[in-house]
Design a protein around this motif. Sequence first.
Motif, mmCIF file in Angstrom:
data_model
loop_
_atom_site.group_PDB
_atom_site.id
_atom_site.type_symbol
_atom_site.label_atom_id
_atom_site.label_comp_id
_atom_site.label_asym_id
_atom_site.label_seq_id
_atom_site.Cartn_x
_atom_site.Cartn_y
_atom_site.Cartn_z
ATOM 1 N N ARG A 138 -3.555 -48.447 -37.696
ATOM 2 C CA ARG A 138 -4.884 -48.012 -38.144
ATOM 3 C C ARG A 138 -5.072 -46.506 -38.002
ATOM 4 N NH1 ARG A 138 -8.408 -52.013 -34.592
ATOM 5 N NH2 ARG A 138 -6.710 -51.531 -33.172
ATOM 6 N N ASP A 139 -4.292 -45.875 -37.119
ATOM 7 C CA ASP A 139 -4.431 -44.433 -36.899
ATOM 8 C C ASP A 139 -3.532 -43.593 -37.797
ATOM 9 O OD1 ASP A 139 -6.228 -44.857 -34.744
ATOM 10 O OD2 ASP A 139 -4.550 -45.227 -33.392
ATOM 11 N N ASP B 174 -10.322 -48.981 -41.036
ATOM 12 C CA ASP B 174 -10.271 -49.442 -39.649
ATOM 13 C C ASP B 174 -11.419 -50.414 -39.431
ATOM 14 O OD1 ASP B 174 -10.171 -49.885 -36.972
ATOM 15 O OD2 ASP B 174 -10.400 -47.794 -36.365
ATOM 16 N N THR B 175 -11.118 -51.712 -39.401
ATOM 17 C CA THR B 175 -12.142 -52.733 -39.225
ATOM 18 C C THR B 175 -12.213 -53.231 -37.785
ATOM 19 O OG1 THR B 175 -10.519 -54.339 -40.042
ATOM 20 C CG2 THR B 175 -12.121 -53.494 -41.620
ATOM 21 N N THR C 42 -5.719 -56.250 -38.336
ATOM 22 C CA THR C 42 -4.970 -55.010 -38.558
ATOM 23 C C THR C 42 -5.805 -53.989 -39.319
ATOM 24 O OG1 THR C 42 -2.884 -56.215 -38.592
ATOM 25 C CG2 THR C 42 -2.912 -54.058 -39.652
ATOM 26 N N GLY C 43 -6.663 -54.448 -40.199
ATOM 27 C CA GLY C 43 -7.367 -53.560 -41.114
ATOM 28 C C GLY C 43 -6.786 -53.725 -42.506
ATOM 29 N N SER D 10 -16.811 -46.808 -43.117
ATOM 30 C CA SER D 10 -15.462 -46.856 -43.673
ATOM 31 C C SER D 10 -15.307 -47.945 -44.721
ATOM 32 C CB SER D 10 -14.435 -47.067 -42.560
ATOM 33 O OG SER D 10 -14.621 -48.325 -41.930
ATOM 34 N N ILE E 187 -16.959 -46.041 -38.321
ATOM 35 C CA ILE E 187 -15.821 -45.444 -37.637
ATOM 36 C C ILE E 187 -16.128 -45.288 -36.151
ATOM 37 C CG2 ILE E 187 -15.129 -44.215 -39.731
ATOM 38 C CD1 ILE E 187 -16.211 -41.658 -38.408
ATOM 39 N N SER E 188 -15.107 -45.087 -35.378
ATOM 40 C CA SER E 188 -15.262 -44.953 -33.929
ATOM 41 C C SER E 188 -15.958 -43.638 -33.598
ATOM 42 C CB SER E 188 -13.892 -44.997 -33.254
ATOM 43 O OG SER E 188 -14.012 -45.024 -31.855
#
Length: 796
Positions: free
Chosen positions: A72-73, A85-86, A91-92, A758, A783-784
């Motif tokens: 994801r990164d 990025d879920t 995994t996303g 996202s 997003i984070s």
Amino acid sequence: MFTGAALATQASAQDANSAEPSTELPAVSAADYGDAIIVTGTRRATTIMDTPINISAMSAEAINQQRIDDVRDLAAFTPGMTIADTGPRSTGTIVLRGLRASDTDSFGSDSDTALGVYLGEVPLYFDFKLLDLERVETLLGPQGTLYGLGTLAGAIRYIPQRPDVTNIEGEAHARVHAKDHSDSLGYQVDGVINLPIVTDHIAFRSATGYYFDPGFIDYTLLLQNPGVSLPQPDGPDSISDAGYAANLYRQEDLNFERTFTTRNQLLIQTTEDLKAIFTYAFQKTNTDGTQSNSAGVLGAGKYEYGARYIEPVSRRAHLASMEINANIADIVDLVSTTAYTNVRTQARGDVTDLLLDLDYDYELFPAFSGWNESVAEREQVNQEVRLVSRHGGPFRWVLGGFYNEQKLQRDYAEHVPNHPWVEFGTTPNPEELEYVSYTTSKVTEKAIFGEGSYQITPEWQFTAGARYFKYSSEIAGAATLPLLGQPLSPYDLPVNGGKDTQDGWVWKFNTSYNFSRDVMVYATYSKGYRIGGPNTVAPCQNPLPPGQNICALPDELQFGPDSTKNIELGVRTQLFDDMLSFNFNVFRINWEGIQVASATVNGAAGITVNGGAARSKGFETSFEFAPIPEVAIQGTYSYTDAYLTEDVPGILTIRETPGDYSNRFVQLDALAGDRLPGSAKNSGSLGVTYTTPMWDGDVSANWTATYRGSVVTRLGWDRAYGDKLPGYVLNRATLTYDTDVYSFSLFVNNIFDKYAISTVDNDRSRIGVNDGVAVRFYRQTVISPRTFGLEGRYKF
């Protein structure tokens, strides 16, 4: 991208040189490119500079510096890749070069058949943590001649560090961090140990870690007593303090991640010419919620979700493999990989809105709510054998065979707590089941493949390859509705299902020319494929029973393969005495028989169908510039224009009037020119690193900005009540003191605490009030937020 001197290993370069045929360009050494990074995407060890395909690589040093924990990164540093990025539930959604046609969603997926993901030589259906890797390679464009499992758009390869038969070595790493909008500290602890058991012959290597990432999404509208408590005690517009206290409660930070991961390798070799590597990997991830908000429903904030139930997910994976490498008389290398993977996912979720949408008057019960549970288990057996020439001369070749078998078992159930209709259906029904189904499927693929390269002159080479594949797919299952008097278990019903078999060819042509050791141009024309398969929806009974049915008709059980044809031109350069490395390519992909999400006629269950054609075109570029020894500047940029090239009738399902649940759905056509959803048209990154000696080591400071452009959430988004999500820029910084033995770092991600969406789940026509109930179909994945902390490493 990230292919310069700071990110490579000299030992790998030396290994690559030992296998180079004598008639090629003179063998390179690490000094030629200042520790050139080595890749094996062509199934041979070559430097990036000498690899005539579109490949990018991120080294272990870059992975550690940017704190890349999982796939994801990766997207922020890989041109041509978009990942939604879920959160830790899955995994996303990974999209390469825009090749996705289905709506975005907030749940993501644990597998993506449009691309191949590999751990070493083993194809994966799970996002193992990027722990103790030598590098990560991303190959863009169809890779079907050398890679199986649907490399329609490309492949991602995790290359692990291998056991060392001579040295005892290891590493310990710890990280602690805090996150805005969260009440907990996160941490990560991992370690690596390498033990020679018999010097020069047997070695064991283990990498193990535990990750806790604190959540930041609060579930604010949870039911105290499902089936008794009122989900909206004061109506669909707002909730009073008294109504809340009597019926609801909240839990905070439910999208946390707890992951344990381990990978263990045993290397046995007689000599360098005959070795076997046995690998066992295990990973388990738990979370209790989605990384989404409710877009303001009943007052929910940016980091709040309005589900009526906690939504836990548990994912775990076992992987066992055996890789054999044998040099046969310096003529050919035999590479055999045998692998078994078992992935199991257990999930629960709020299904109230789905049941209300079926229009069976569930809303007449004021305390109505529903929750679902699913268990999916995927087993995969994989075998590949290939021969790789090493006899020298102008002709090189690869020849192999591939076998893959996937089995999937999915059990699904919906519950309606304390609903009065339970007593009128099948009794006893202690679990208050409303709908129960199971599906089993099996997909078997066989293939033979080969590539040959001819060195026409020392500077000019030509490669051609082909793959023949054949697959069979079968599905079986059943569904039952206990509220209508049907059996509690679908296993008590007759089995329905179907089978399908298809085959085909893919091919590749590639040529490259080295104007000098520092400038290479290449061109590729290739065809990619993705096999079809079963839809995991229970087959319909024949004839259909009266009342509610959620099932797949015979022509909805299977979907067929789709394919791409890709043409691209690229250039690789090393300029100004290796001060600047620069890569650039342009591409055009035609996509036919698109696999796209749709819904069954009965019950609108999600399935995949084939329809339409599309095109993706654009360019990708990356560079690394070191104007002085202390400064390194890295950057990437990609432009992807992906759109339909023909109309697709009736593929879009919307409500005729958004939010008006008094009318049913209507079907709209997707039109030629509609942008494909899920990927950014523009994306890029720019980073600067300054390094200077201090005491017994170096101090380095890095600042990196990443950009993801706008994303549309569905085909025909502007007609079909989708979204065009705005682009955003994120900034991260790291300050590190590093020696040969230990290092310490301070870091911050999302420095300015940017809030951005996202992806979304469902379209805006699903927002509104359904017979007095404020529905929560529509959700926005965020997003984070800002994360800051410190970490340390110790090597021995």
